[in-house]
Write a protein that holds these residues in place. Structure first.
Motif, mmCIF file in Angstrom:
data_model
loop_
_atom_site.group_PDB
_atom_site.id
_atom_site.type_symbol
_atom_site.label_atom_id
_atom_site.label_comp_id
_atom_site.label_asym_id
_atom_site.label_seq_id
_atom_site.Cartn_x
_atom_site.Cartn_y
_atom_site.Cartn_z
ATOM 1 N N PHE A 32 -1.220 74.248 -20.427
ATOM 2 C CA PHE A 32 -0.833 74.207 -19.222
ATOM 3 C C PHE A 32 -0.349 72.809 -18.939
ATOM 4 C CE2 PHE A 32 -1.819 73.636 -14.708
ATOM 5 C CZ PHE A 32 -0.997 74.323 -14.046
ATOM 6 N N GLY A 33 -0.998 71.710 -19.536
ATOM 7 C CA GLY A 33 -0.426 70.363 -19.395
ATOM 8 C C GLY A 33 1.109 70.635 -19.938
ATOM 9 N N THR A 34 1.323 70.989 -21.083
ATOM 10 C CA THR A 34 2.563 71.054 -21.843
ATOM 11 C C THR A 34 3.483 71.938 -20.740
ATOM 12 O OG1 THR A 34 1.648 70.955 -24.080
ATOM 13 C CG2 THR A 34 3.709 71.741 -23.818
ATOM 14 N N TYR A 35 3.156 73.117 -20.266
ATOM 15 C CA TYR A 35 3.943 73.928 -19.317
ATOM 16 C C TYR A 35 4.293 72.900 -17.994
ATOM 17 C CZ TYR A 35 4.668 77.470 -15.600
ATOM 18 O OH TYR A 35 5.211 78.090 -14.607
ATOM 19 N N LEU A 36 3.488 72.011 -17.428
ATOM 20 C CA LEU A 36 3.877 71.224 -16.391
ATOM 21 C C LEU A 36 4.770 70.279 -16.886
ATOM 22 C CD1 LEU A 36 0.419 70.495 -14.827
ATOM 23 C CD2 LEU A 36 2.241 72.025 -13.773
ATOM 24 N N HIS A 37 4.689 69.665 -18.123
ATOM 25 C CA HIS A 37 5.575 68.551 -18.723
ATOM 26 C C HIS A 37 6.935 69.273 -18.658
ATOM 27 C CE1 HIS A 37 3.261 64.942 -19.216
ATOM 28 N NE2 HIS A 37 2.351 65.647 -19.607
ATOM 29 N N GLN A 38 7.085 70.266 -19.357
ATOM 30 C CA GLN A 38 8.362 71.044 -19.417
ATOM 31 C C GLN A 38 9.174 71.145 -18.111
ATOM 32 O OE1 GLN A 38 7.557 74.617 -21.416
ATOM 33 N NE2 GLN A 38 7.211 73.634 -23.435
ATOM 34 N N LYS A 39 8.232 71.249 -16.907
ATOM 35 C CA LYS A 39 9.066 71.343 -15.672
ATOM 36 C C LYS A 39 9.334 69.834 -15.026
ATOM 37 C CE LYS A 39 7.483 75.756 -15.023
ATOM 38 N NZ LYS A 39 8.703 76.528 -14.775
ATOM 39 N N GLY A 40 9.011 68.706 -15.816
ATOM 40 C CA GLY A 40 8.803 67.408 -15.270
ATOM 41 C C GLY A 40 7.922 67.010 -14.530
ATOM 42 N N LEU A 41 6.696 67.684 -14.626
ATOM 43 C CA LEU A 41 5.565 67.442 -13.823
ATOM 44 C C LEU A 41 4.430 67.246 -14.705
ATOM 45 C CD1 LEU A 41 5.816 71.026 -11.746
ATOM 46 C CD2 LEU A 41 7.058 68.707 -11.050
ATOM 47 N N SER A 42 3.489 66.352 -13.895
ATOM 48 C CA SER A 42 2.144 66.049 -14.618
ATOM 49 C C SER A 42 1.018 65.965 -13.981
ATOM 50 C CB SER A 42 2.533 64.717 -15.109
ATOM 51 O OG SER A 42 2.805 63.481 -14.127
ATOM 52 N N SER A 43 0.950 66.305 -12.803
ATOM 53 C CA SER A 43 -0.606 66.091 -11.988
ATOM 54 C C SER A 43 -1.070 67.397 -11.721
ATOM 55 C CB SER A 43 -0.311 65.151 -10.670
ATOM 56 O OG SER A 43 0.505 65.865 -9.720
ATOM 57 N N LEU A 44 -2.507 67.591 -11.878
ATOM 58 C CA LEU A 44 -3.059 68.773 -11.310
ATOM 59 C C LEU A 44 -4.453 68.363 -10.743
ATOM 60 C CD1 LEU A 44 -5.428 69.981 -13.740
ATOM 61 C CD2 LEU A 44 -3.221 69.420 -14.957
ATOM 62 N N VAL A 45 -5.067 69.076 -9.808
ATOM 63 C CA VAL A 45 -6.430 69.182 -9.312
ATOM 64 C C VAL A 45 -7.135 70.378 -10.402
ATOM 65 C CG1 VAL A 45 -6.153 68.317 -7.220
ATOM 66 C CG2 VAL A 45 -5.974 70.530 -7.300
ATOM 67 N N LEU A 46 -8.301 69.854 -10.532
ATOM 68 C CA LEU A 46 -9.181 71.008 -11.439
ATOM 69 C C LEU A 46 -10.474 71.144 -10.877
ATOM 70 C CD1 LEU A 46 -9.695 72.278 -14.209
ATOM 71 C CD2 LEU A 46 -10.632 70.002 -14.981
#
Length: 450
Positions: A32-46
């Motif tokens: 999921f972290g890689t998925y976000l990075h592929q979209k130019g994104l990086s922050s998430l709540v858990l």
């Protein structure tokens, strides 16, 4: 590696120790972290629910996401709608909720979000493919804890609800996480509240945390009647699905809860559309029209419904399963805690008992949602064959999600569950005899192909 079959239509879900473990959640975090990075994104709540296995899975997910360079904000043990609220409040790119919702205690899983949109279907498969290829982003992320969103969430709901009088309500949270929120919110709104099973306990010692099934609501029903209270509210394990019993202890189906809320919504929003899923009663569709709205029938599934709401700009939607979505005065996702407050708001506007709210509707005989066991790898094929046969025989079949077969005096439905190895059926007609005839017709075709 990871079992591909745990990546279901709307979320990731499986039996702990058999289908999923800490290692698979470490990989899901990296995926999921890689998925976000592929979209130019990086922050998430858990966040995570009350299941006994959730803390270790959450820690493993966080470790994986941090290794891809993500910013991870851990909000602790929360309800799924609080996770959604946190994405909005903290303005993160996405979120991950460790939960298996209303599944038994030996299950766990994960719901992923991109903003307030669910990562599901083809997008969820992209996360799986990243894991299968092993091509992960790398970096050194940051990890922080923020539990203040719990108070922000409660305050946000309280500020948006106005009760015209105190309502007497019993709450059964099923030992899920909803008990951390709803009693306090309702007491702050001036309700008289009795609580049952509101202490989170992932072993679910009192009953299965699914408030749409009658046997799970028996204790709540008895308490409402014995105390002379106006209604009872049940929540599922992660508090995104609601169940209601009236003052007589009778369980309301999800489409009846929707119907009561729809009447109130359409009073203030005449002419607006309401999305409801294929499992809902004809009475609901007819009632939306009667009260000046436009009913839109759509496929089952919280992710499907949310996406359709966004696509069409619709503010109110819901499912037979108790997922109800309000973008009217709220944020548009399925939140049983907020929906409980909206329902109680409706109750506070009248002295009439809840059992009379839909008494003016035609009497229809219907089954609850019924399940027929069918392996995951065969269920869609079986439904397709039944659908084709019914069409070939000239029946009026709507195939937006399985087969909803319409008759002048009733209807029947068969569809494949997207979360469990079952076929879902429901039947309704103007008489009990006719309902059973429709049920027999459709079930005979199902069993031919099982």
């Amino acid at each position: 590696m990871i079992k591909p079959e745990v990546f279901r239509q709307y979320d990731i879900r499986g039996i702990m120790g058999e289908d999923i473990d800490e290692e698979s959640f470490y990989l899901i975090g990296k995926g999921f972290g890689t998925y976000l990075h592929q979209k130019g994104l990086s922050s998430l709540v858990l966040g995570g629910d009350a299941r006994l296995t959730t803390p270790s899975l959450k820690e493993a997910f966080a470790r994986g996401a941090l290794e891809t360079g993500c910013t991870v904000i851990d909000i602790g043990m929360v309800a799924t709608p609080v996770l959604y609220f946190s994405i909005w409040k903290l303005k993160t790119d996405g979120g991950a909720m460790i939960t298996a919702s209303h599944n038994p205690s030996n299950y766990n899983g994960c719901k992923l979000n991109l903003g307030l949109d669910s990562v599901y279907a083809d997008e969820l498969q992209k996360v799986l493919h990243i894991i299968q290829k092993g091509e992960f982003a790398s970096g050194s992320g940051t990890y922080t804890i923020n539990t203040s969103v719990n108070d922000d969430y409660k305050d946000y709901i309280i500020s948006g609800i106005t009760l015209e009088r105190p309502v007497k309500v019993v709450i059964d949270a099923g030992n899920g996480v909803g008990g951390l929120y709803l009693p306090e919110i309702l007491e702050n709104l001036g309700c008289e509240v009795i609580t049952m099973y509101c202490e989170p306990d992932g072993s679910f010692p009192n009953h299965h945390p699914d408030p749409t099934i009658e046997k799970n609501m028996q204790d709540l029903s008895k308490k409402v009647v014995s105390e002379g209270y106006e209604l009872g509210i049940g929540l599922d394990g992660d508090a995104d699905r609601i169940g209601v019993v009236d003052e007589k202890g009778k369980l309301l189906f999800g489409d009846q809860i929707l119907n009561i809320l729809a009447r109130d919504y359409l009073k203030h929003n005449p002419g607006k559309s309401v999305i409801v899923d294929v499992k809902c009663s004809k009475n609901l569709y007819d009632d939306i029209i009667k009260y000046g709205g436009v009913p839109i029938m759509y496929k089952t599934g919280h992710a499907n419904i949310k996406m359709k709401m966004k696509e069409l700009g619709v503010e109110f939607a819901g499912e037979m399963s108790g997922h109800i979505f309000l973008a009217d005065r709220y944020l548009g996702y399925d939140d049983a805690i907020y929906v409980s407050c909206r329902f109680i708001e409706v109750v506070s506007k009248t002295e009439k008992p809840v059992s009379t709210f839909l008494a003016d509707q035609p009497k229809m005989y219907n089954t609850p949602e019924l399940h027929i066991d069918c392996p995951d790898d065969r269920k869609f094929e079986v439904v397709a064959k039944v659908c084709d046969e019914l069409k070939a025989e000239g029946y009026d079949v709507l195939d937006i999600d399985g087969a909803r077969v319409n008759f002048p005096d009733g209807w029947g439905l068969v569809r494949a569950s997207n979360t469990t190895p079952v076929l879902v059926t429901r039947f309704e007609a103007v008489t009990e005899e006719r309902m059973k005839e429709i049920q027999q017709l459709i079930e005979s075709k199902i069993y031919k192909y099982l």
